[in-house]
Scaffold this motif. Sequence first.
Motif, PDB file in Angstrom:
ATOM      1  N   ILE A  27      -4.169 -10.471  14.667  1.00 38.72           N
ATOM      2  CA  ILE A  27      -3.010 -10.288  13.795  1.00 38.72           C
ATOM      3  C   ILE A  27      -3.437  -9.321  12.702  1.00 38.72           C
ATOM      4  CG2 ILE A  27      -1.404 -11.434  12.212  1.00 38.72           C
ATOM      5  CD1 ILE A  27      -2.148 -14.059  13.778  1.00 38.72           C
ATOM      6  N   LEU A  28      -2.580  -8.386  12.359  1.00 40.48           N
ATOM      7  CA  LEU A  28      -2.912  -7.383  11.350  1.00 40.48           C
ATOM      8  C   LEU A  28      -2.118  -7.636  10.074  1.00 40.48           C
ATOM      9  CD1 LEU A  28      -2.897  -4.266  13.688  1.00 40.48           C
ATOM     10  CD2 LEU A  28      -4.911  -5.291  12.632  1.00 40.48           C
ATOM     11  N   ILE A  29      -2.812  -7.590   8.945  1.00 44.63           N
ATOM     12  CA  ILE A  29      -2.176  -7.765   7.640  1.00 44.63           C
ATOM     13  C   ILE A  29      -2.520  -6.550   6.784  1.00 44.63           C
ATOM     14  CG2 ILE A  29      -2.008  -9.214   5.578  1.00 44.63           C
ATOM     15  CD1 ILE A  29      -2.970 -11.563   7.317  1.00 44.63           C
ATOM     16  N   GLY A  30      -1.488  -5.882   6.285  1.00 44.92           N
ATOM     17  CA  GLY A  30      -1.710  -4.699   5.466  1.00 44.92           C
ATOM     18  C   GLY A  30      -0.946  -4.769   4.169  1.00 44.92           C
ATOM     19  N   HIS A  31      -1.462  -4.069   3.151  1.00 45.46           N
ATOM     20  CA  HIS A  31      -0.790  -4.003   1.851  1.00 45.46           C
ATOM     21  C   HIS A  31      -0.621  -2.541   1.463  1.00 45.46           C
ATOM     22  CE1 HIS A  31      -0.921  -3.755  -2.661  1.00 45.46           C
ATOM     23  NE2 HIS A  31       0.046  -4.636  -2.522  1.00 45.46           N
ATOM     24  N   SER A  32       0.571  -2.178   1.009  1.00 42.26           N
ATOM     25  CA  SER A  32       0.857  -0.822   0.522  1.00 42.26           C
ATOM     26  C   SER A  32       0.532   0.219   1.598  1.00 42.26           C
ATOM     27  CB  SER A  32       0.072  -0.568  -0.771  1.00 42.26           C
ATOM     28  OG  SER A  32       0.511   0.597  -1.423  1.00 42.26           O
ATOM     29  N   MET A  33      -0.344   1.181   1.298  1.00 44.56           N
ATOM     30  CA  MET A  33      -0.681   2.208   2.282  1.00 44.56           C
ATOM     31  C   MET A  33      -1.340   1.609   3.521  1.00 44.56           C
ATOM     32  SD  MET A  33      -1.850   5.636   0.187  1.00 44.56           S
ATOM     33  CE  MET A  33      -3.118   4.906  -0.838  1.00 44.56           C
ATOM     34  N   GLY A  34      -1.983   0.434   3.348  1.00 43.56           N
ATOM     35  CA  GLY A  34      -2.628  -0.226   4.480  1.00 43.56           C
ATOM     36  C   GLY A  34      -1.660  -0.694   5.541  1.00 43.56           C
ATOM     37  N   SER A  36       0.696   1.066   6.858  1.00 40.71           N
ATOM     38  CA  SER A  36       0.845   2.152   7.827  1.00 40.71           C
ATOM     39  C   SER A  36      -0.326   2.161   8.801  1.00 40.71           C
ATOM     40  CB  SER A  36       0.927   3.502   7.100  1.00 40.71           C
ATOM     41  OG  SER A  36       2.082   3.549   6.292  1.00 40.71           O
ATOM     42  N   LEU A  37      -1.509   1.902   8.274  1.00 45.65           N
ATOM     43  CA  LEU A  37      -2.695   1.818   9.126  1.00 45.65           C
ATOM     44  C   LEU A  37      -2.570   0.648  10.093  1.00 45.65           C
ATOM     45  CD1 LEU A  37      -5.492   3.076   9.586  1.00 45.65           C
ATOM     46  CD2 LEU A  37      -6.410   1.440   7.941  1.00 45.65           C
ATOM     47  N   ALA A  38      -2.130  -0.510   9.578  1.00 52.25           N
ATOM     48  CA  ALA A  38      -1.956  -1.688  10.432  1.00 52.25           C
ATOM     49  C   ALA A  38      -0.937  -1.413  11.529  1.00 52.25           C
ATOM     50  CB  ALA A  38      -1.520  -2.889   9.581  1.00 52.25           C
ATOM     51  N   GLY A  39       0.168  -0.749  11.168  1.00 53.99           N
ATOM     52  CA  GLY A  39       1.206  -0.444  12.154  1.00 53.99           C
ATOM     53  C   GLY A  39       0.715   0.465  13.252  1.00 53.99           C
ATOM     54  N   ARG A  40      -0.080   1.466  12.894  1.00 54.13           N
ATOM     55  CA  ARG A  40      -0.557   2.417  13.913  1.00 54.13           C
ATOM     56  C   ARG A  40      -1.600   1.781  14.833  1.00 54.13           C
ATOM     57  NH1 ARG A  40       0.336   6.346   9.423  1.00 54.13           N
ATOM     58  NH2 ARG A  40       2.205   7.477  10.083  1.00 54.13           N
ATOM     59  N   VAL A  41      -2.424   0.899  14.280  1.00 52.90           N
ATOM     60  CA  VAL A  41      -3.372   0.178  15.140  1.00 52.90           C
ATOM     61  C   VAL A  41      -2.603  -0.743  16.090  1.00 52.90           C
ATOM     62  CG1 VAL A  41      -5.239  -1.529  15.179  1.00 52.90           C
ATOM     63  CG2 VAL A  41      -5.269   0.298  13.467  1.00 52.90           C
ATOM     64  N   ALA A  42      -1.554  -1.399  15.592  1.00 54.77           N
ATOM     65  CA  ALA A  42      -0.728  -2.274  16.435  1.00 54.77           C
ATOM     66  C   ALA A  42      -0.074  -1.478  17.558  1.00 54.77           C
ATOM     67  CB  ALA A  42       0.338  -2.972  15.583  1.00 54.77           C
ATOM     68  N   LEU A  43       0.394  -0.276  17.249  1.00 62.49           N
ATOM     69  CA  LEU A  43       1.013   0.570  18.274  1.00 62.49           C
ATOM     70  C   LEU A  43      -0.010   0.977  19.330  1.00 62.49           C
ATOM     71  CD1 LEU A  43       3.277   2.885  16.083  1.00 62.49           C
ATOM     72  CD2 LEU A  43       4.052   1.245  17.812  1.00 62.49           C
ATOM     73  N   ALA A  55       3.314  -6.978   6.773  1.00 64.89           N
ATOM     74  CA  ALA A  55       3.317  -5.797   5.908  1.00 64.89           C
ATOM     75  C   ALA A  55       3.757  -6.212   4.496  1.00 64.89           C
ATOM     76  CB  ALA A  55       4.259  -4.733   6.467  1.00 64.89           C
ATOM     77  N   ILE A  56       2.821  -6.132   3.551  1.00 64.97           N
ATOM     78  CA  ILE A  56       3.078  -6.534   2.167  1.00 64.97           C
ATOM     79  C   ILE A  56       3.286  -5.288   1.315  1.00 64.97           C
ATOM     80  CG2 ILE A  56       2.176  -7.817   0.181  1.00 64.97           C
ATOM     81  CD1 ILE A  56       0.310  -9.260   2.241  1.00 64.97           C
ATOM     82  N   CYS A  57       4.412  -5.208   0.638  1.00 64.71           N
ATOM     83  CA  CYS A  57       4.778  -4.033  -0.186  1.00 64.71           C
ATOM     84  C   CYS A  57       4.638  -2.730   0.608  1.00 64.71           C
ATOM     85  CB  CYS A  57       3.922  -3.973  -1.450  1.00 64.71           C
ATOM     86  SG  CYS A  57       4.044  -5.431  -2.503  1.00 64.71           S
ATOM     87  N   PRO A  58       5.282  -2.636   1.771  1.00 66.93           N
ATOM     88  CA  PRO A  58       5.128  -1.444   2.607  1.00 66.93           C
ATOM     89  C   PRO A  58       5.974  -0.269   2.108  1.00 66.93           C
ATOM     90  CG  PRO A  58       6.676  -2.938   3.622  1.00 66.93           C
ATOM     91  CD  PRO A  58       6.183  -3.634   2.374  1.00 66.93           C
ATOM     92  N   PRO A  59       5.437   0.953   2.125  1.00 71.74           N
ATOM     93  CA  PRO A  59       6.244   2.126   1.764  1.00 71.74           C
ATOM     94  C   PRO A  59       7.044   2.615   2.967  1.00 71.74           C
ATOM     95  CG  PRO A  59       3.970   2.781   2.129  1.00 71.74           C
ATOM     96  CD  PRO A  59       4.018   1.289   2.319  1.00 71.74           C
ATOM     97  N   SER A  60       8.301   2.932   2.748  1.00 69.18           N
ATOM     98  CA  SER A  60       9.125   3.452   3.839  1.00 69.18           C
ATOM     99  C   SER A  60       9.124   4.979   3.865  1.00 69.18           C
ATOM    100  CB  SER A  60      10.571   2.950   3.709  1.00 69.18           C
ATOM    101  OG  SER A  60      11.168   3.448   2.512  1.00 69.18           O
ATOM    102  N   LEU A 152       7.890  -8.666   6.930  1.00 74.37           N
ATOM    103  CA  LEU A 152       7.898  -7.791   5.758  1.00 74.37           C
ATOM    104  C   LEU A 152       7.999  -8.619   4.478  1.00 74.37           C
ATOM    105  CD1 LEU A 152      10.514  -5.206   7.084  1.00 74.37           C
ATOM    106  CD2 LEU A 152       8.024  -4.965   7.155  1.00 74.37           C
ATOM    107  N   ILE A 153       7.122  -8.306   3.511  1.00 73.38           N
ATOM    108  CA  ILE A 153       7.131  -9.001   2.228  1.00 73.38           C
ATOM    109  C   ILE A 153       7.134  -7.950   1.115  1.00 73.38           C
ATOM    110  CG2 ILE A 153       5.940 -10.642   0.727  1.00 73.38           C
ATOM    111  CD1 ILE A 153       4.519 -11.726   3.228  1.00 73.38           C
ATOM    112  N   GLY A 154       8.093  -8.040   0.222  1.00 73.30           N
ATOM    113  CA  GLY A 154       8.173  -7.118  -0.899  1.00 73.30           C
ATOM    114  C   GLY A 154       8.101  -7.859  -2.217  1.00 73.30           C
TER     115      GLY A 154
END
Length: 409
Positions: A27-34, A36-43, A55-60, A152-154
């Motif tokens: 399971i991948l957990i990322g915060h802010s810029m992280g 995007s990294l988590a999403g690409r590894v998941a893909l 994804a915690i405080c993810p930038p769109s 998603l958590i904001g």
Amino acid sequence: MRAHSMDDRFAFASIDANTVTPDKQFILIGHSMGTSLAGRVALRYGPGRCKGVVAICPPSHVDPKMRSTRKSLAYIPEFVFNIFRAVDRSGGLTSHSVNRMVSPSVPPTHEIRTKQLRINLQVNTGPWMKTAYNFEPLTSREWGELNCPVFLIGSENDVVTPKNDVYDIFGWLNDKAKGGKNVIDPVILHDSGHAALIEKHHVLEGLISDFIIKHVNIKLSLGWQLAYLASKSDKWSLKNEAKWRKTLAVGEKIRGTRLRGMKTLRQNDLEHSPSILEKKYPDIYSIIDISREPPPYDPASFTRISYHKFPTVSKLPPTKKEVADFIEMVDTCMEEIKLRTQSADPPPDATLAVHCHYGFNRTGFFLCSYMVERLGYSINEAVEAFSISRPPGIKHPHFIDELYVRYEL
């Protein structure tokens, strides 16, 4: 400016995932810029390996003005940027560098601000400049292609990645999945800024635990694992009996309440039996036994104390229904004390004791819930009050996390 680009970091993360867990799921957990990294590894690894993304405080997106400004990072020497950072930190705990990250509701001298300032000081200028220069958030297409549960958590007061970014991403996920099982309602944390990992760590831990239980695998939850282990052991084995004997028998009355926490009694014990309890604690009028098993003592042997059974399962946080029923039982006990003492209010020193086996986790959870719902305590105040009256308080972290999730959201 190629070093520390998102591609480089993605490569490092992918290598790490493949070498540390070559055949295992994760399971991948990322915060802010992280995120995007988590999403690409998941893909890259797909749903066969990646079973969920938090994804915690993810930038769109990257703000157009910021995108234009960050181009200058390629030309600014590190020592010059360090001067900018020093000016940004001017004011210490109330500097722009801290205010940008934490919620405005955090007091000026609070330890949260101290932690955030320490984090800011620990950031290495060179790598940060290179990462910021090369950063690209996941696109709407990439978010839509994630074929695993995404949570998603904001944060309500986040000025770095505003909560609207969470709603943008949720819309992309929802459009792609069309209401499928991987679409999970986002959560926005109240009174929290971009530093949610510091400000609301108990809430985040509880939310992530709930996500894993409901959308990944219940066997990964700490509660399930502890309950499984408990089912394989004897509560009165030599080891557990020694642990019970070392445990404080009865806690102090919780400040501002008529409540005590205690461990279970044993019928013929020389230190903690029904008869000894009645002699040592004349203030205890009622006991609520929340252990699942029949008590290792005879409730009928009480001559003064009123006994009430309220069976619950160990190792798992009580449900909302159980809490509501428990609160109703406490209210009933208090009314019973009034009738027995023939007074409009229970005597000032009259108390009600609650016990499970050791009197820490389930007992603490129920008592803290009562303090919040009936007596107006904040969850911080309730947890602290219980830990002072019965040290060290609630031991299981997932119990504390669940309390914060239940009463702070």
